[in-house]
Every structure is written in structure tokens, then in C-alpha cells.
Scaffold this active site. Structure first.
Site, PDB file in Angstrom:
ATOM      1  N   HIS A 404     -16.261 -16.149  -3.960  1.00  0.00           N
ATOM      2  CA  HIS A 404     -16.769 -17.394  -3.365  1.00  0.00           C
ATOM      3  C   HIS A 404     -18.435 -17.219  -3.813  1.00  0.00           C
ATOM      4  O   HIS A 404     -18.914 -16.156  -3.919  1.00  0.00           O
ATOM      5  CB  HIS A 404     -16.851 -17.423  -1.950  1.00  0.00           C
ATOM      6  CG  HIS A 404     -15.466 -17.623  -1.417  1.00  0.00           C
ATOM      7  ND1 HIS A 404     -14.611 -18.846  -1.610  1.00  0.00           N
ATOM      8  CD2 HIS A 404     -14.429 -17.027  -0.412  1.00  0.00           C
ATOM      9  CE1 HIS A 404     -13.605 -18.887  -1.026  1.00  0.00           C
ATOM     10  NE2 HIS A 404     -13.441 -17.782  -0.154  1.00  0.00           N
ATOM     11  N   CYS A 453     -18.006 -21.122  -7.152  1.00  0.00           N
ATOM     12  CA  CYS A 453     -18.633 -22.521  -6.732  1.00  0.00           C
ATOM     13  C   CYS A 453     -20.111 -22.434  -6.780  1.00  0.00           C
ATOM     14  O   CYS A 453     -20.945 -21.474  -6.634  1.00  0.00           O
ATOM     15  CB  CYS A 453     -18.149 -22.839  -5.397  1.00  0.00           C
ATOM     16  SG  CYS A 453     -18.734 -24.455  -4.869  1.00  0.00           S
TER      17      CYS A 453
END
Length: 819
Positions: A404, A453
Site C-alpha cells: 500500500h 498506489c
């Protein structure tokens, strides 16, 4: 077990020693010899032995060492004769001597000696372990000569010397029968001691200790290149010139007796050991024309002496050779982090596979790699600190992160597994802060590969400011574009993320790093399932033709730097395998494998069990509480049951496996108990023995990543024109990754279709195909993941023909035929 127990085995696949004894027995027999066997076989319509075939066998007596029986056996073996058929034919002939040659010995060799390459001065142990209905004895031979006082299962060299190089075999005796182990080659390298050299080598992982040297030679001279690696089993070699493999150049040393101009080029050697590969340094071999003015005074070899004509092209060619100089690194180090098991956020899957693949590829490029899974914030900071300590002038540093992440105001943040929900910059690591510290090291190349991301984090309003210098040789490869979400493909098996799927096909190419990444971006752009959804973004301030394949020319480092290098190297070093001898006579072999630098797999097998025992089992217990291992996942019969899915092709079968993740959390040495439970033939209850084992601090536990750390926060932001954080992209924008809602790994090949789920701040994924919300289905090619684990089929390097050596050895056994 002996091949003689398998009646369905083709007789051509019997051991050469068995076929030789059988042929000699039939050749010497008269009425019960090979002619009688041929007549019986000829009557069997399955094998169709003709009179011409028999005449051909008969003519073999006219040849030196010719054997009619051996020729007949080869003939009927080619026609499909099995061991059971041959035994039946010999029984019809009442050929008891020949049947004795085919009688199983009853000896089962459980542990075969492995070929190995070691450094002179180290300790070496060759092991052979066998069981039989009666007591077994051992004899070791070096070629045809018996090794003095070698009557145990282990042949120990303490220390091993260069003169110990050669081929070894163990004869196991039991009563009047015997069985031979496999041949094991010992290659002892004469390497001068140097600081930081790993003293022991892990099984299956080669380490290059002798590098080829660049050479400047004359036409007609001889070329001698040498490469040497330590490893178990014995490393195999393949030499390359200008990126193309050289035919039959599969030994440690590559020699050309008479050099020609076309032999000039760039040479390097590829080294294999099981499923692991690595590369030597790449070196230039310059072939100078003796007609060049500077060469007139040099000696010209007799083979090319005499009248010679030189043209202007000769001088131009040599001038180009003089000016050629490829960039080089003073060292190469890489830190790979894959976060997937998040405590407060959606779980990911593909980072594990991506880090594993990238680790193996970078090691082939001679990077010192530490690969880590599931790190907390403090562990990530300490890992980065250790990584930074290795960076000095001219070093190539590569940082890969999968997990992440987000991007705010031009700064990228990596999210640890213990980050709260929602997380902010204070809970994460700022990539630009790491870059700032790397710039201060005067590194030769800084590569960031961020598989995460880059969407804006609305919960974080901080505007960190990193004062970056205007420096060259910085490359960013983002798996997705700025302000784009990242997705993960919901998969039915194991696969790479889209970025690594295409990067691993290009990573070993000898290309400028930005050119290589551009090719990856183009490949990704042609990938139908993610076309228009995910695109690689490249940012670079590279001012030189730097590539990951550049050779290493070590610089002069201080003692503290050398100490850091040694510690980093040992962060992927496995413990030595162990033989545990219990008082009851049971012997257990304990081995280790590294799935990652912080994931250790322990596997045990019982190699010796007394006859009076009906059964016995050994389990690992009492592991340190730091590791938080689920007892239900320990001591399993398959690796998959432990949660390990990547090592199945590289460790032995029929063992009990235990996977220890988060090795970095160990505060003390790794100590545990091996519990042995035995059921005797004469007792109804189990009898138990315990043995305590301490293997020290394995793998990355040596780095003490659990220590308290200082945060490297980004207090201010000040963008600099054309710095890597603001420079224009080489690749178009837009990205998506597809996140799986399944936290656990499904069974492989359970479902070939993948479902696109809602986007999350995740990374990596993809397998075989996926299904869009609108119902459109895409299929794309995929190879089973296990293919990269298959060991290359390369023969052992030998200086003698194995068959000839086997025959020579068997002929000499009459001298050593005592039990």
C-alpha cells in the site's frame, strides 16, 4: 532403493556396473551363455531378434574388449525388454550366476553425497547414509583409490585442500552384498583470504569468489578466462561473449589457444546451482593487431609471424578499442520490501511473488540483495538505515517496494503493515527523504521501483519538504501514474503483478536502465487486460549510460564499511545443516531454506532407525514467542500446508516442514526443541526423547531490525526544477491494479477467471485472465508459476568421462572387495 527392485525398469537403464557383471557372466558361460539367451528371446514375438542380430553379436568377439552379451542386452533393451522379462528368461535358462547379478542387494541409500565447490582451508563433509536388514559398513574411494580410514557415513576434510579435488564414491557393505552411492565431485578453489568472504555456503545458492579479469592481448596469443563459485551442489557454468552463449564453454575455465580478431568482445559467465543463477562480472577482451604502431615492438607469436599486410582499418579498430570504457559500479546493493499482511488494511497477495522473482534476478546481476516481507514501521526504517549504510561513492543502490502507498504534493509514501487506519505521513516512510540521504553518498546509480498506489491521501494534509540536490543518475520507475489508484487482480493462483510480470522479462538485458524501463512500459501498454488502466511512469535524471548489468570494480573502503558489507551479506546466509543423534539410535537430518531474508523454512527427515522400532516421528517445538508461529502450521508433510508456496521445487520431499516468518523479530538466538516419539515393536506406549537445538541468529535476524529507531520524516517541501520528483514522465499517464478481497492464497488453478474488484490503495497482482464488471472476458497467456523453479538441465563439469571412470573404478574393485 536399488534399481533391481523395479521389474518394470528397462534393462538399458540398469547401472553400468550391473550390466558389466551380467555381461561378463554370460560371455564366460557356454551352454547357458548369450547364445542361449538370444534363442529364448528370439522365440518371444515381442522383441523380434533375428539371425542377423545374432551374427552381429557374435562378431563382437573380434573387437578388443568386445562383448556379445553386452551387445545383445543393448539390442533387446532397445526393443523394450524390462528387468522382469530378463529375469524370466534367465530363470528359463537356469542361469543362476547371471541371476545373482540381478539380485537386489537389500541396501537402501537414503542420503547420497552431493557434489560441491568449496574454498581451500574450510571444513567439508560428504555424507552417505544407508539402511539394510543387517549392519551396514562404509568405504570411501577417490576415483579408484580407497581413502584411508574412511569407514563412517561421513567423509570429513578438516580442512579441505586443493589436492582433495576430485571424484568420490561410497561403497555400502551389508553382509555379502554391497551398493554404491552416486559419484560426488569436489572442486576446491584456491582463493586468497579476504575480508567479508562468506565462510560457509548455503545449499543451492552459488557465490562467485573468482572473477574473470579483463585482458588486452595480441592476435595469436592464447586467452585464459577463469570464474569460480562455491555452492552445493556443484555449480555449473556457461560462458557468454557479447551476450551470446559460447558452444561447449561449460567449464570454470574458458580457453582459446589461438586468438583471432573476432574473439574480441565482452565476456561473462553464467553460474547455475539448482534453481538459482548468478553471473560473473563482465570483462573486456581486447585483441590488438600487431601491425598497430604501438605494437611493433611487441613480440609476435610464431604462428602469425612472417609477411603481413596492414590497412588503415587496423589502426582505426584499435583506436576504438582504446577509447571503449563501460561504466562500472564499485558495488551493487538492493533492498526489496513486500508488504501484504496488513493489520488494519486490505490484504495483498502478489508482493510475495514479485519480491521473490526480483530477488533471484538481481542476484544474477551480482546485487547484494536483502528481501523482506511484512515489515512494521520501525522495521522498515531500520532496514532502510542498514541499506543506506552500504551506499558509498560509485555504488549502485536499488530499492523496490510493493504494498500500500500514496503520494501527496509530489512525495511518495510507503505504508508499513502496522499503519493505523487512516494512516498519515508520520506512520509511513517518505521515499524522497530516503533519496535525499542517498544523494549524500555520491552513489553511481539510484534506482527506485515503486509498486504501489499514488492516489492522494485525503487524511493527510501535511506538506513535507525535502531539499533535494540537483544530482544525476537517479531513476524512478512507478508501476502506476501520478494521482492514480492501484489495483490487484483477484487470482486463482500465484502470479506477478503487472509491473514485475513484464520487468522480469527485461531485467537481465544489457541496456541503459531508462531504455529498459521504456521497453517494459511499451510491453505493459500492449497488455489487453490493463490497457488504458495501468501504465508505467518513468522519471529520471540519468546523465550516463548506466545499466544494471554494469561490472563491479570494488573501491577502497574503510573497515566500518567492510563490516557493513559483511553483515548485509550474512543477512541471507543459512545455518549449517545438522545431523541429530539421539541416544536410542535414531538419526535425524535437519536442513534449512530461505524463502526470503526474513522467512526461514526448517525441514527434517529421519535417516537412521533401528530395526526394533516400529515407527518414529520428530517434531519441532518450543519456538521463541517472538516469532508468533501458529502450532497448527508447524511440522507439516507439505510446504503448502505451512504457508510456503515458492520453494516446493527446490527442497527435498518426504520431510516435515516448518515455516518461520518475521525472523527479523528475533531478539535472541533461535533455539527450539526437537521432540522424538518412538513406538517399539515390544511396547504399546510411545517413548519420547527431547533434544535442544540452537542455530544462532539466522538470515536477517543478524541485522537487529527490531531495535528502536529514529523517524526520517519530511518536515518541509521545496521542489526543484527537473528533479526526479517533478520531472516530466517518459511514459503516458493512467493506471489501475485490481485488488483481491481474499486474504488467503487459494488453490492453484482453481478458477482461470479473475474478478475486478473495487480499487484500493494496494499493489501487485494478476493471473491468467480476469472478468470485467461489464461482463467482457479477457484471456491472456500465463505459465505455471513453478516453471522458474525448475533446475536447469546442465551436466556436472568433469575433467574425465564419467562412464570411463566408472568402468575403471569397477575394474579396480577386486583390490578392495573385503566387507
Amino acid at each position: 532403493m536399488s534399481d533391481l527392485n523395479d521389474n518394470s525398469l528397462n534393462i538399458n537403464l540398469l547401472k553400468e556396473s550391473v550390466l558389466k557383471r551380467l555381461s561378463e557372466s554370460l560371455d564366460k558361460a557356454n551352454s547357458k551363455g548369450w547364445r542361449k539367451l538370444g534363442e529364448i528371446v528370439k522365440s518371444d514375438k515381442r522383441f523380434k531378434v533375428s539371425l542377423d542380430d545374432m551374427d552381429m553379436c557374435s562378431l563382437k568377439v573380434l573387437e578388443i574388449d568386445g562383448s556379445p552379451s553386452r551387445t545383445l542386452l543393448k539390442l533387446i533393451g532397445d526393443k523394450g525388454c524390462m528387468l522382469g522379462d530378463l529375469v524370466e528368461f534367465l530363470q528359463i535358462m537356469d542361469q543362476t550366476d547371471a541371476l545373482q547379478c540381478l539380485k537386489p542387494s537389500g541396501i537402501q541409500i537414503l542420503v547420497q553425497p552431493l557434489s560441491v565447490s568449496v574454498i581451500a582451508g574450510h571444513n567439508l563433509r560428504l555424507s552417505c547414509c544407508a539402511v539394510s536388514a543387517s549392519h551396514v559398513q562404509y568405504q570411501w574411494f577417490k576415483k579408484t583409490v580407497e581413502v584411508p580410514n574412511s569407514f563412517s557415513a561421513d567423509l570429513v576434510f578438516s580442512p579441505v585442500q586443493v589436492r582433495d579435488s576430485g571424484f568420490y564414491i561410497c561403497r555400502v557393505n551389508s553382509g555379502n552384498t554391497y551398493e554404491f552411492s552416486h559419484w560426488a565431485q569436489v572442486d576446491v578453489l584456491d582463493v586468497p583470504p579476504r575480508y567479508g568472504l562468506v565462510s560457509l555456503v548455503s545449499e543451492g545458492r552459488p557465490k562467485v569468489v573468482i572473477q574473470p579479469q579483463p585482458q588486452r592481448l595480441l592476435v595469436g596469443d592464447s586467452l585464459n578466462l577463469e570464474c569460480g563459485a562455491i555452492g552445493r551442489p556443484l555449480p555449473q557454468y556457461q560462458w557468454y561473449r557479447n551476450g551470446v552463449p559460447i558452444k561447449k564453454a561449460i567449464k570454470r575455465k574458458y580457453t582459446v589457444d589461438l586468438l583471432l580478431p573476432e574473439h574480441r568482445g565482452r565476456y561473462r559467465c553464467e553460474i547455475f546451482c539448482n534453481n538459482e543463477r548468478t553471473w560473473s562480472n563482465e570483462v573486456d577482451v581486447i585483441i590488438e593487431n600487431p601491425c598497430h604502431p604501438e605494437m611493433k615492438e611487441k613480440r609476435i607469436s610464431p604462428e602469425i609471424s612472417g609477411a603481413m599486410e596492414c590497412s588503415e582499418d587496423d589502426f582505426l579498430t584499435n583506436e576504438q578499442d582504446y577509447s571503449f570504457e563501460k561504466p562500472y559500479a564499485t558495488d551493487k546493493v538492493a533492498l526489496l520490501i513486500g508488504n501484504l499482511t496488513y493489520r488494519n488494511h486490505p490484504q495483498l497477495k502478489a508482493p510475495m511473488v514479485d519480491v521473490y522473482d526480483l530477488t533471484n534476478l538481481l542476484r544474477q546481476l551480482n546485487f547484494k540483495v536483502v528481501s523482506l516481507l511484512d515489515l512494521t514501521e520501525s522495521e522498515m526504517r531500520n532496514a532502510v538505515e542498514e541499506f543506506l549504510s552500504l551506499l558509498h561513492k560509485g555504488v549502485y543502490g536499488l530499492l523496490y517496494y510493493a504494498g500500500h502507498g500514496y503520494e501527496n504534493f509530489g512525495n511518495s509514501f510507503m505504508v508499513p503493515v502496522d499503519a493505523p487506519n487512516p494512516y498519515r505521513s508520520g506512520n509511513c516512510l517518505c521515499v524522497q527523504s530516503i533519496l535525499k540521504l542517498m544523494q549524500e553518498k555520491e552513489t553511481g546509480l539510484n534506482v527506485f521501483l515503486l509498486d504501489m498506489c499514488r492516489k492522494r491521501n485525503l487524511h493527510d494534509e501535511a506538506m513535507p519538504n525535502v531539499m533535494l540536490k540537483v544530482t544525476a543518475n537517479i531513476v524512478f520507475g512507478y508501476a502506476t501514474c501520478q494521482d492514480a489508484e492501484a489495483f490487484e487482480l483477484s487470482s486463482s493462483g500465484f502470479t506477478n503483478g503487472v509491473f514485475i510480470k513484464f520487468l522480469k522479462k527485461r531485467l537481465l538485458e544489457d541496456e541503459k536502465i531508462t531504455v529498459l524501463l521504456d521497453s517494459v512500459a511499451e510491453d505493459m501498454g500492449q497488455f489487453d487486460p490493463t490497457k488504458g488502466k495501468q501504465a508505467l511512469e518513468i522519471r529520471s535524471s540519468l546523465s550516463e549510460r548506466r545499466s544494471l548489468t554494469d561490472p563491479i570494480r570494488p573501491g577502497d573502503y574503510s573497515d566500518p564499511t567492510q563490516a557493513h558489507n559483511l553483515l548485509w551479506s550474512k543477512a541471507h546466509e543459512l545455518p549449517e545443516n545438522r545431523i541429530l543423534d539421539f541416544e536410542c539410535g535414531v538419526q535425524i537430518k535437519m536442513d534449512f531454506a530461505a524463502e526470503f531474508s526474513n522467512v526461514l523454512v526448517i525441514y527434517t527427515s529421519i535417516v537412521k532407525k533401528p530395526e526394533e522400532m516400529m515407527s518414529c516421528q520428530a517434531h519441532i517445538t518450543n519456538l521463541p514467542l517472538d516469532l508468533d508461529v501458529d502450532p497448527k502450521l508447524m511440522n507439516k508433510e507439505t510446504l503448502e500446508e505451512t504457508g510456503s508456496f515458492l520453494l516446493s521445487g527446490s527442497v527435498p520431499q518426504h520431510c516435515l516442514y516448518t515455516r518461520l516468518s518475521s525472523i527479523q523479530k528475533l531478539k535472541e538466538e533461535l533455539a527450539f526443541t526437537v521432540c522424538l516419539q518412538v513406538l517399539f515393536n515390544t511396547l504399546e506406549d510411545l517413548v519420547q526423547w527431547n533434544m535442544d537445538v540452537n542455530i544462532g541468529k539466522p538470515l536477517t535476524a543478524k541485522l537487529d531490525l527490531n531495535r528502536p529507531t529514529l523517524k526520517l520524516n519530511c518536515p518541509l517541501t521545496c521542489h526543484m526544477p527537473h528533479s526526479p520528483s517533478t520531472s516530466p514522465s517518459h511514459s503516458p499517464a493512467s493506471d489501475c491494479r485490481f485488488h483481491s478481497q481474499e486474504p488467503n492464497f487459494p488453490q492453484q488453478y482453481a478458477n482461470p477467471y479473475l474478478n475486478v474488484c473495487e480499487p484500493l490503495h494496494g499493489a501487485v497482482g494478476g493471473y491468467r485472465g480476469f472478468q470485467m464488471h461489464a461482463g467482457h472476458t479477457y484471456q491472456y497467456e500465463s505459465m505455471p508459476y513453478s516453471t522458474f523453479l525448475t533446475p536447469p538441465s546442465i551436466p556436472i563439469e568433469t575433467t574425465d568421462d564419467i562412464d570411463d571412470m566408472q568402468n575403471e573404478f569397477m575394474n579396480s574393485l577386486q583390490l578392495y572387495n573385503h566387507p
